[in-house]
Write a protein that holds these residues in place. Structure first.
Motif, PDB file in Angstrom:
ATOM      1  N   TRP A   1       0.804  -1.160   0.110  1.00 27.31           N
ATOM      2  CA  TRP A   1      -0.042  -0.125  -0.085  1.00 27.31           C
ATOM      3  C   TRP A   1       0.718   1.270  -0.011  1.00 27.31           C
ATOM      4  O   TRP A   1       0.142   2.392  -0.263  1.00 27.31           O
ATOM      5  CB  TRP A   1      -0.980   0.031   1.088  1.00 27.31           C
ATOM      6  N   GLN A   2       2.397   1.111   0.210  1.00 30.72           N
ATOM      7  CA  GLN A   2       3.167   2.451   0.404  1.00 30.72           C
ATOM      8  C   GLN A   2       2.978   2.894  -1.284  1.00 30.72           C
ATOM      9  O   GLN A   2       3.290   4.214  -1.125  1.00 30.72           O
ATOM     10  CB  GLN A   2       4.504   2.019   0.495  1.00 30.72           C
ATOM     11  N   PHE A   3       2.344   2.360  -2.310  1.00 28.94           N
ATOM     12  CA  PHE A   3       2.126   2.853  -3.518  1.00 28.94           C
ATOM     13  C   PHE A   3       0.940   3.262  -3.771  1.00 28.94           C
ATOM     14  O   PHE A   3       0.772   3.867  -5.116  1.00 28.94           O
ATOM     15  CB  PHE A   3       2.444   1.577  -4.616  1.00 28.94           C
TER      16      PHE A   3
ATOM     17  N   ALA B   1      -5.038  -1.442  -5.593  1.00 27.93           N
ATOM     18  CA  ALA B   1      -6.299  -2.217  -6.151  1.00 27.93           C
ATOM     19  C   ALA B   1      -5.646  -2.761  -7.664  1.00 27.93           C
ATOM     20  O   ALA B   1      -6.279  -3.765  -7.804  1.00 27.93           O
ATOM     21  CB  ALA B   1      -7.168  -1.149  -6.362  1.00 27.93           C
ATOM     22  N   ALA B   2      -4.988  -2.039  -8.228  1.00 27.89           N
ATOM     23  CA  ALA B   2      -4.845  -2.403  -9.716  1.00 27.89           C
ATOM     24  C   ALA B   2      -4.013  -3.633  -9.755  1.00 27.89           C
ATOM     25  O   ALA B   2      -3.959  -4.434 -10.670  1.00 27.89           O
ATOM     26  CB  ALA B   2      -3.999  -1.407 -10.469  1.00 27.89           C
ATOM     27  N   ALA B   3      -3.340  -3.931  -8.453  1.00 23.86           N
ATOM     28  CA  ALA B   3      -2.207  -5.034  -8.553  1.00 23.86           C
ATOM     29  C   ALA B   3      -2.867  -6.270  -7.975  1.00 23.86           C
ATOM     30  O   ALA B   3      -2.417  -7.371  -8.028  1.00 23.86           O
ATOM     31  CB  ALA B   3      -1.028  -4.540  -7.645  1.00 23.86           C
ATOM     32  N   LEU B   4      -3.953  -6.205  -7.636  1.00 24.20           N
ATOM     33  CA  LEU B   4      -4.823  -7.283  -6.929  1.00 24.20           C
ATOM     34  C   LEU B   4      -5.616  -8.032  -7.981  1.00 24.20           C
ATOM     35  O   LEU B   4      -6.054  -7.347  -8.726  1.00 24.20           O
ATOM     36  CB  LEU B   4      -5.729  -6.815  -5.766  1.00 24.20           C
ATOM     37  N   ARG B   5      -5.921  -9.424  -7.914  1.00 20.82           N
ATOM     38  CA  ARG B   5      -6.705 -10.206  -8.573  1.00 20.82           C
ATOM     39  C   ARG B   5      -7.521 -11.116  -7.660  1.00 20.82           C
ATOM     40  O   ARG B   5      -6.848 -11.645  -6.635  1.00 20.82           O
ATOM     41  CB  ARG B   5      -5.932 -11.011  -9.636  1.00 20.82           C
ATOM     42  N   ILE B   6      -8.794 -11.271  -8.151  1.00 17.12           N
ATOM     43  CA  ILE B   6      -9.367 -12.267  -6.974  1.00 17.12           C
ATOM     44  C   ILE B   6     -10.152 -13.233  -8.130  1.00 17.12           C
ATOM     45  O   ILE B   6     -10.397 -12.966  -9.142  1.00 17.12           O
ATOM     46  CB  ILE B   6     -10.487 -11.542  -6.318  1.00 17.12           C
TER      47      ILE B   6
ATOM     48  N   VAL C   1      -6.829 -15.069  -4.253  1.00 19.11           N
ATOM     49  CA  VAL C   1      -6.322 -13.666  -4.182  1.00 19.11           C
ATOM     50  C   VAL C   1      -4.772 -13.632  -4.605  1.00 19.11           C
ATOM     51  O   VAL C   1      -4.076 -14.708  -4.175  1.00 19.11           O
ATOM     52  CB  VAL C   1      -6.322 -13.050  -2.713  1.00 19.11           C
ATOM     53  N   GLY C   2      -4.554 -12.755  -5.539  1.00 20.46           N
ATOM     54  CA  GLY C   2      -3.271 -12.602  -6.051  1.00 20.46           C
ATOM     55  C   GLY C   2      -2.805 -11.295  -5.972  1.00 20.46           C
ATOM     56  O   GLY C   2      -3.762 -10.418  -6.224  1.00 20.46           O
ATOM     57  N   LEU C   3      -1.388 -11.078  -5.675  1.00 20.47           N
ATOM     58  CA  LEU C   3      -1.041  -9.827  -5.559  1.00 20.47           C
ATOM     59  C   LEU C   3       0.402  -9.543  -6.539  1.00 20.47           C
ATOM     60  O   LEU C   3       1.030 -10.462  -6.524  1.00 20.47           O
ATOM     61  CB  LEU C   3      -0.456  -9.214  -4.301  1.00 20.47           C
ATOM     62  N   ILE C   4       0.118  -8.792  -7.654  1.00 19.47           N
ATOM     63  CA  ILE C   4       1.154  -8.695  -8.616  1.00 19.47           C
ATOM     64  C   ILE C   4       2.232  -7.730  -8.131  1.00 19.47           C
ATOM     65  O   ILE C   4       2.022  -6.693  -7.986  1.00 19.47           O
ATOM     66  CB  ILE C   4       0.408  -8.166 -10.125  1.00 19.47           C
TER      67      ILE C   4
ATOM     68  N   GLY D   1      -4.551 -11.280 -17.846  1.00 21.67           N
ATOM     69  CA  GLY D   1      -4.468  -9.851 -17.200  1.00 21.67           C
ATOM     70  C   GLY D   1      -3.622 -10.345 -15.828  1.00 21.67           C
ATOM     71  O   GLY D   1      -3.704  -9.633 -14.908  1.00 21.67           O
ATOM     72  N   VAL D   2      -3.108 -11.541 -15.688  1.00 22.52           N
ATOM     73  CA  VAL D   2      -2.596 -11.773 -14.371  1.00 22.52           C
ATOM     74  C   VAL D   2      -0.778 -11.403 -14.329  1.00 22.52           C
ATOM     75  O   VAL D   2      -0.181 -10.612 -13.762  1.00 22.52           O
ATOM     76  CB  VAL D   2      -2.618 -13.309 -13.721  1.00 22.52           C
ATOM     77  N   LEU D   3      -0.219 -12.262 -15.437  1.00 22.79           N
ATOM     78  CA  LEU D   3       1.092 -11.933 -15.613  1.00 22.79           C
ATOM     79  C   LEU D   3       1.292 -11.675 -17.100  1.00 22.79           C
ATOM     80  O   LEU D   3       0.524 -12.361 -17.867  1.00 22.79           O
ATOM     81  CB  LEU D   3       1.743 -13.227 -15.400  1.00 22.79           C
ATOM     82  N   SER D   4       2.230 -11.016 -17.393  1.00 21.22           N
ATOM     83  CA  SER D   4       2.582 -10.573 -18.815  1.00 21.22           C
ATOM     84  C   SER D   4       3.438 -11.709 -19.567  1.00 21.22           C
ATOM     85  O   SER D   4       3.595 -12.684 -18.819  1.00 21.22           O
ATOM     86  CB  SER D   4       3.421  -9.610 -18.894  1.00 21.22           C
TER      87      SER D   4
END
Length: 259
Positions: free
Chosen positions: A12-14, A20-25, A35-38, A72-75
């Protein structure tokens, strides 16, 4: 070891929008099952509901989603998945050609008993002493860009309501070690993330002392255990946590895509 609310809290420092944009559910019947955090350009860190660890349908869906860039999870260039638990998902990824990467050592300290004093003066710090917290972090982690602005963003985040920043001071009053501890609620595992000793003060037992203080703080917050995951190659970190009463569990590995 799974993705913890504290991992999201430190990210959350960012800011809330980037978090929110880095989270996947992954949902089923309206309930969040995964839950995933990129975390950075080539890593997703994951967790699944405990009862779903052997759920074949969920495992295959998640494996397909992290493997196919259009999901849209990993490039296409991203290659690492942190899924540090046993279960069907890891099997599904390896069936698709993913291979184990570098080892990590989960370490846990049970908090059912009181935690003895670690011998270092510890203060819970907030915005009024953020510069000391930041200075220790940057002195402990070479190249870190963590600063007061990032700390304030982190501290304004929802997960930080159940977190504390601790700074340890030597006999001369210098800030020498620091950590942030994250509760997931009473009776649940707490997380130590991150923990560091300023490079000018290595070799004096401050790492053990701040790790003990982290465990004590989590116990005060109602956590059932204090958890941390150390790089298997970082023998000094593993030894420090062991000295602070953290017990190593069997090593686990990220998974890496090849080809």
């Amino acid at each position: 070891m799974q993705l913890h609310s504290g991992d999201v809290g430190f990210y959350w420092q960012f800011g809330p929008e980037k978090t929110a944009a880095a989270l996947r559910i992954w949902r089923r019947d309206g309930r969040i099952m995964g839950v995933g955090l990129i975390d950075g350009p080539d890593l997703v860190r994951l967790a699944v509901a405990p009862e779903a660890q052997e759920d074949d349908a969920l495992a295959r869906q998640m494996a397909e989603d992290v493997t196919r860039p259009e999901r849209g999870v990993l490039s296409a260039d991203a290659a690492n998945v942190e899924a540090l638990w046993g279960g069907r998902f890891r099997e599904a990824l390896q069936e698709d050609g993913w291979v184990p990467d570098e080892p990590w050592i989960p370490m846990v300290r049970d908090l059912s008993e009181p935690v003895a004093d670690g011998g270092l003066r510890i203060e819970v710090v907030g915005a009024e002493r953020v510069e000391e917290r930041v200075a220790v972090h940057r002195g402990a982690f070479k190249g870190s860009k963590f600063d007061a602005e990032r700390w304030r963003a982190m501290a304004a985040g929802t997960p930080y309501a159940n977190a504390r920043c601790l700074v340890g001071y030597d006999d001369q009053g210098a800030a020498v070690a620091a950590t942030t501890v994250w509760s997931a609620g009473p009776g649940r595992p707490g997380l130590v993330e991150p923990l560091g000793v300023h490079s000018n003060h290595h070799g004096r037992g401050y790492g053990k002392a701040i790790a003990v203080a982290a465990a004590a703080a989590l116990r005060d917050m109602g956590a059932s255990s204090a958890t941390v995951c150390a790089e298997g190659a970082n023998a000094a970190a593993v030894a420090t946590y062991r000295a602070a009463g953290f017990q190593p569990r069997p090593e686990v590995r990220d998974l890496r895509r090849i080809g």
